[in-house]
Scaffold this active site. Structure first.
Site, PDB file in Angstrom:
ATOM      1  CG  PHE A 133       8.272  37.836  69.524  1.00 10.34           C
ATOM      2  CD1 PHE A 133       8.143  36.693  68.739  1.00 10.34           C
ATOM      3  CD2 PHE A 133       9.465  38.034  70.207  1.00 10.34           C
ATOM      4  CE1 PHE A 133       9.190  35.780  68.631  1.00 10.34           C
ATOM      5  CE2 PHE A 133      10.511  37.122  70.103  1.00 10.34           C
ATOM      6  CZ  PHE A 133      10.375  35.995  69.301  1.00 10.34           C
ATOM      7  CG  ASP A 218       8.775  41.222  76.582  1.00 12.75           C
ATOM      8  OD1 ASP A 218       9.869  41.805  76.527  1.00 12.75           O
ATOM      9  OD2 ASP A 218       8.527  40.186  75.924  1.00 12.75           O
ATOM     10  CE  LYS A 247      15.299  41.538  70.288  1.00 19.05           C
ATOM     11  NZ  LYS A 247      14.057  40.904  70.737  1.00 19.05           N
TER      12      LYS A 247
END
Ligand SMILES: *Cc1c(COP(=O)(O)O)cnc(C)c1O
Length: 389
Positions: A133, A218, A247
């Protein structure tokens, strides 16, 4: 009694419970009816310091009084200071700040392609993994492997290729003259906290070096000490060429970043930008979060609680034959023997515990790093009683 909120004006539909959240404090969320929830979702692995921590409230207050937005056309102090400190912590040379994880990954893709144009005869293809993702922009959707997504909003953005997660031989045979980079989450978060085989990241670093392509980590979900070390790849003793963060770095405010080595830092003036990039208000928060997360007492506390969480989840697995666990630090999952994760999460919600079911057979735990041992025990107690139902 909770009334059903009027959602007729929301453009992007999301299934949500009826509660309207009004307040947060540490490990707890409170809804408009005064119900309290023990929060093991924490803004989706975002609120590393918990809800409304004094560090962030203080940074926002102080900075808002001094300067909120000078425009990206001018330097501001927090931007320069935060850039230096974050690069130093990451062992990388340069950083570009933006507003979301997907935007950070877009930046990483652009940077890799720019480097490929100069150093690898125009190579542009990015290899990513099954189960990956990387975000919801058109390019990052193409790097993502979610069922149905390759047709959604087609045509898909070209220049991406997927290989089996954890299969180093498959990566090696996929790399060709058009490959510019391999992009990986050190632990796959959205697909349910899926750990790669031991040593995979190290093998990938060696392979990408040998083949002359870039390694992009990532760390949007795994960064900021979520899995233990400040950045998850540090557990493997490697340094990527490009790392993206999101995040947790803002602890709850919209903040993300692309970092790179000097060798790969090929953006020239005009190549990359954004209205809100490096704005002092977010930079002040980022600095405050980084400072807190790297403080020795904080690291010590988080480590102790992560160990306790591990013990409690291990015990649950022992008590429930067939149940397995994955992840590390404050990013964990239970793999259930039945596909009833959603039902269990719903029963937990009714009992005042927020957890996520990323897959039919998986429960994900992403508490704040400030969570206490007692709160972990409270979570386990509610979870256990929700298994029974
Ligand atoms: C959440 C996430 C993203 C996307 O971040 P947004 O801020 O939602 O755009 C990208 N990669 C990973 C690994 C993520 O967990």
């Amino acid at each position: 009694m909770t009334t059903t909120p009027d959602t007729r004006h929301l453009l992007a539909p999301v299934d949500r419970p009826d509660a309207v959240m009004v307040r947060g404090e540490g490990s707890y969320l409170f809804d408009a009816d005064g119900r309290r929830y023990l929060d093991f979702v924490q803004g989706w692995a975002v609120n590393v310091l918990g809800h409304c921590p004094p560090e962030i409230v203080g940074a926002l207050n102080t900075q808002a009084r001094a300067l909120i937005n000078a425009s990206p056309a001018y330097h501001n102090g927090p931007h320069l200071e935060y850039a230096a400190k974050l690069c130093d912590a990451a062992g990388l040379d340069r950083v570009f700040f933006c507003n979301s994880g997907a935007e950070a990954n877009e930046g990483a893709i652009k940077l890799a392609r720019k480097w490929g144009q100069a150093e690898r005869a125009g190579a542009f293809e990015i290899i990513s993994f099954t189960g990956a993702f990387h975000g919801r922009t058109l390019a990052t959707m193409a790097a993502t492997d979610k069922p149905g997504w390759s047709e959604l909003f087609g045509p898909a953005s070209p220049g991406f290729r997927k290989v089996a997660f954890g299969d180093i031989a498959a990566v090696e045979s996929a790399i060709d003259a058009s490959t510019v980079a391999v992009m990986i989450e050190p632990v796959q978060g959205e697909s349910g906290v899926v750990d790669p085989p031991k040593g995979f990241l190290g093998e990938l670093r060696e392979l990408t070096k040998r083949k002359g392509v870039l390694l992009i980590c990532d760390e949007i979900q795994t960064g900021m000490a979520r899995t233990g070390p400040l950045f998850a790849h540090q557990a493997d003793g490697i340094t990527p060429d490009i790392m993206t963060l999101g995040k947790g770095i803002g602890g709850g405010v919209p903040l993300a970043a692309v970092l790179s080595s000097e060798e790969v830092a090929r953006f020239e003036p005009g190549d990359q930008g954004g209205t809100f990039n490096g704005n002092p208000l977010m930079m002040a928060v980022g600095l405050a979060v980084l400072e807190r997360v790297t403080a020795p007492d904080f690291v010590e506390h988080a480590k102790g609680v992560a160990q306790h969480l591990e013990q409690r989840l291990a015990a649950l697995c022992d008590e429930n034959p067939g149940m397995q666990r994955s992840g590390s630090g404050h990013l964990r999952a239970l793999v259930l023997t039945r596909e009833d994760a959603k039902e269990i999460a719903a029963r937990c919600y009714e009992a005042g515990l927020l957890i996520n079911a990323p897959r039919p057979d998986r429960l994900r735990f992403m508490p704040a790093l400030t969570t206490s041992i007692d709160e972990v025990d409270d979570m386990i107690a509610i979870l256990k009683s929700s298994f029974a139902g």
